[in-house]
Scaffold this motif. Structure first.
Motif, short mmCIF file in Angstrom:
data_model
loop_
_atom_site.label_atom_id
_atom_site.label_comp_id
_atom_site.label_asym_id
_atom_site.label_seq_id
_atom_site.Cartn_x
_atom_site.Cartn_y
_atom_site.Cartn_z
N GLY A 179 -0.83 11.95 3.36
CA GLY A 179 -0.52 11.01 4.44
C GLY A 179 0.54 10.01 4.03
O GLY A 179 1.49 9.74 4.77
N GLY A 180 0.37 9.46 2.82
CA GLY A 180 1.37 8.51 2.31
C GLY A 180 2.73 9.15 2.10
O GLY A 180 3.76 8.55 2.44
N LEU A 320 -8.76 1.47 5.08
CA LEU A 320 -8.10 1.22 6.36
C LEU A 320 -7.29 -0.07 6.36
O LEU A 320 -6.35 -0.20 7.14
N PHE A 321 -7.65 -1.01 5.48
CA PHE A 321 -6.97 -2.31 5.52
C PHE A 321 -6.26 -2.64 4.22
O PHE A 321 -6.07 -3.81 3.87
N GLN A 322 -5.84 -1.58 3.50
CA GLN A 322 -5.04 -1.80 2.30
C GLN A 322 -3.80 -2.64 2.61
O GLN A 322 -3.42 -3.52 1.84
N LYS A 323 -3.17 -2.32 3.73
CA LYS A 323 -1.92 -3.01 4.09
C LYS A 323 -2.14 -4.51 4.21
O LYS A 323 -1.26 -5.31 3.83
N ASP A 324 -3.31 -4.92 4.73
CA ASP A 324 -3.61 -6.34 4.88
C ASP A 324 -3.87 -7.00 3.52
O ASP A 324 -3.48 -8.14 3.29
N ILE A 325 -4.53 -6.25 2.64
CA ILE A 325 -4.79 -6.77 1.29
C ILE A 325 -3.47 -6.92 0.54
O ILE A 325 -3.21 -7.92 -0.12
N PHE A 326 -2.60 -5.91 0.64
CA PHE A 326 -1.30 -5.96 -0.05
C PHE A 326 -0.43 -7.10 0.49
O PHE A 326 0.30 -7.74 -0.26
N THR A 327 -0.51 -7.33 1.80
CA THR A 327 0.24 -8.44 2.39
C THR A 327 -0.31 -9.78 1.90
O THR A 327 0.45 -10.70 1.60
N ALA A 328 -1.65 -9.86 1.82
CA ALA A 328 -2.28 -11.12 1.40
C ALA A 328 -1.87 -11.52 -0.02
O ALA A 328 -1.71 -12.70 -0.32
N HIS A 342 11.21 0.22 8.23
CA HIS A 342 11.15 -0.05 6.79
C HIS A 342 9.77 -0.59 6.40
O HIS A 342 9.30 -0.34 5.27
N GLU A 343 9.10 -1.27 7.32
CA GLU A 343 7.75 -1.76 7.03
C GLU A 343 6.79 -0.58 6.83
O GLU A 343 5.91 -0.63 5.96
N VAL A 344 6.95 0.48 7.63
CA VAL A 344 6.14 1.68 7.43
C VAL A 344 6.35 2.24 6.02
O VAL A 344 5.40 2.63 5.33
N PHE A 345 7.60 2.26 5.58
CA PHE A 345 7.93 2.76 4.24
C PHE A 345 7.22 1.93 3.17
O PHE A 345 6.65 2.48 2.22
N LYS A 346 7.26 0.61 3.29
CA LYS A 346 6.64 -0.27 2.29
C LYS A 346 5.12 -0.07 2.24
O LYS A 346 4.52 -0.02 1.16
N ALA A 350 2.94 1.64 -0.99
CA ALA A 350 1.81 0.97 -1.65
C ALA A 350 0.57 1.85 -1.64
O ALA A 350 -0.11 2.02 -2.67
N GLN A 351 0.27 2.46 -0.50
CA GLN A 351 -0.93 3.29 -0.40
C GLN A 351 -0.81 4.57 -1.21
O GLN A 351 -1.80 5.07 -1.75
#
Length: 537
Positions: A179-180, A320-328, A342-346, A350-351
């Motif tokens: 998926g990543g 499901l919320f890796q993106k929120d943890i990485f942003t935090a 580009h945000e999808v790419f970032k 990370a995932q």
């Protein structure tokens, strides 16, 4: 005196590892590859969905999914999965594993494609259509859990059964990784082909119209691996254990196994008289809602359901919320400094790193060690590891958010995934496929898995709100204040600790035959001799 198993079952238990065992792993495993891809790829595109359908050009921040919409998009497939696990688990015991197996795959293929083709004239129309098809996608995925586990456990020999069931489940790791990778390729290609400035520079131009294709392609790709294995899944024979113990046709079981394995049907012909005895005794076999089942397997079912429920609260919250943890922790830059694609790419990058370094290795360490260490010990070690590293992330949480400390945060975060997969995420899948009678095996696995998905729903909806900042100024638009990321991680650490305690309710299944574990031989012997009280509750 212990009753000897039917000839075909004894032969399966003692059979050497053969090519068909590996074929079955691939056929069943590709279903799990697709399951994981479909369930977790949504987390890669939710930020993009927010930008496309909910951006207000007058706002200084790009759009994000409103709380109720985010909860629905992330959680609706899990709701469908829960229903599918219960329904197809029951159906697999009633009709047979083979008859139901292709049905689940067909649903997954159709709904993966339909999810990507979700259209509507308004944002509400698109999201509603997407949620509708993702519910039914989850329904198909749910059926794959009890059927794949049961089929692999009933094909495998006694010596390497754990490794083979674990290998099927380990394909989930490759599905998450795929998926990543797919999201990386698609987003990089579109970002290169359709140049766009960051949102802070030009709010309207930061989201080219072609961005709408990105999330659709990512979601639809999940249909490909499922479609490729449909033919081979239809060619698989019914499992010998279902045919011999439930359908009471040992002759057919022998013939089916002889077609796909190095197996001589004549070896068990002398056991045919035993089938008649078992058939007569079957009238006294206990069902799911009986005192006898409660006495023999009640605590086992409580153990498998509770541990899976508790595990999935933490596991799905993380995934499901890796993106929120990485942003935090500021590993992913602020949304306004990037364009939508580009945000999808970032997020995908990370995932993918976490999957490659923590998730996938954990699955395959389990495959390598499970028949040596045993299921129970691995589950206990996994829960302890998850607890320790959750606390290591949570207690000094502010330290990890400071510049220069992200690498060690990611190492510890990756280790929580490693111990989830070298631990309860694998063993909670394996144990229910081994310790219950053949006539109830798929049903009990479905109940256990559904309890897990109930935990996943709690995690998906609960973490979404709980992880919001305690400071109203830092809360995402539309959300109430929460307990913050630090306390959310601490809560998950305690949940893992409770899972450790409930693990003691399940028996160790390593090195034992399925009939020995389920007590079927003992039950049939007692039924033949008068037996116990098996009246329904």
């Amino acid at each position: 005196m212990e009753k000897k198993p039917l000839g075909v079952l004894a032969a399966l238990d003692a059979a050497k590892t053969q090519w068909y065992h590996f074929t079955a792993v691939v056929i069943a495993g590709m279903g799990f590859f697709t399951d994981a891809y479909d369930l977790f790829c949504i987390s890669l595109v939710t930020k993009l969905l927010g930008r496309i359908y909910y951006t207000d050009p007058t706002s200084s921040k790009p759009g994000s999914l409103p709380p109720n919409v985010a909860a629905a998009v992330n959680g609706v497939a899990l709701c469908g999965t829960l229903v599918g696990q219960l329904f197809f688990g029951w159906l697999g015991d009633k009709l047979g594993r083979k008859k139901v197996y292709g049905m689940t795959l067909a649903i997954m293929v159709f709904c993966s494609i339909a999810s990507g083709l979700s259209f509507g004239q308004t944002a509400t129309g698109v999201i509603s259509t997407l949620c509708f098809f993702r519910f039914w996608l989850g329904f198909g995925i749910g059926g794959d859990y009890p059927l794949s586990a049961t089929i692999m456990s009933e094909y495998a020999n006694k010596k390497t059964r754990g490794a083979f069931i674990a290998a099927v489940f380990a394909m989930q790791g490759f599905g998450i990784l795929a998926g990543g990778i797919v999201a990386l390729i698609v987003s990089a290609a579109f970002d290169h082909a359709f140049k766009a400035p960051p949102y802070a520079v030009d709010r309207l131009a930061s989201l080219p119209p072609q961005a709408d294709y990105v999330w659709r392609i990512i979601l639809m790709f999940g249909a490909i691996p499922a479609a490729l294995t449909y033919y081979w899944r239809m060619k698989m024979p019914e499992t010998a254990r279902y045919t011999a113990l439930v359908a009471k046709n040992e002759k057919q079981a022998n013939e089916d196994m002889a077609k796909v394995m190095d197996f001589k049907p004549d070896e068990a012909q002398e056991q045919q008289e035993k089938v008649k005895t078992n058939t007569a005794a079957s009238n006294h076999q206990f069902g799911l809602f009986t005192r006898e089942f409660l006495k023999r397997h009640g605590l086992h079912l409580l153990g498998t359901t509770s541990t899976w429920f508790l595990l999935d609260i933490a596991y799905y919250s993380q995934n499901l919320f890796q993106k929120d943890i990485f942003t935090a922790i500021k590993w992913i830059p602020p949304a306004a400094t990037m364009n939508g694609i580009h945000e999808v790419f970032k997020v995908a990058r990370a995932q993918t790193i976490i999957a490659l370094c923590g998730t996938v290795p954990g699955y395959w360490v389990t495959v390598a060690l499970i028949d040596w260490m045993g299921r129970k010990k691995i589950q206990l070690v996994g829960f302890v590891g998850m607890t320790v590293f959750m606390f290591a992330l949570a207690i000094p949480y502010h330290h990890w958010t400071l510049e220069g400390n992200h690498v060690w945060f990611l190492v510890f975060y990756g280790l929580t995934f490693f111990f989830a997969n070298f631990g309860p995420n694998a063993t909670t899948f394996i144990l229910p496929a081994e310790i219950f009678p053949a006539r109830l095996r798929s049903t009990c696995h479905g109940i256990s898995a559904a309890a897990g998905k109930a935990g996943a729903i709690v995690g998906a909806f609960g973490f979404l709100y709980a992880s919001q900042s305690t400071d109203p100024a830092k809360v995402d638009k539309g959300y109430p204040t929460g307990i913050g990321m630090k306390w959310s991680l601490i809560v998950m650490g305690f949940i893992n600790l409770v899972g450790f305690c409930f693990t003691f309710l399940v028996p160790e299944s390593n090195g034992k035959s399925l009939e020995e574990l389920s007590g079927e031989n003992e039950a049939e012997e007692e039924a033949k001799g008068g037996g116990r009280d098996v009246s329904p509750v």
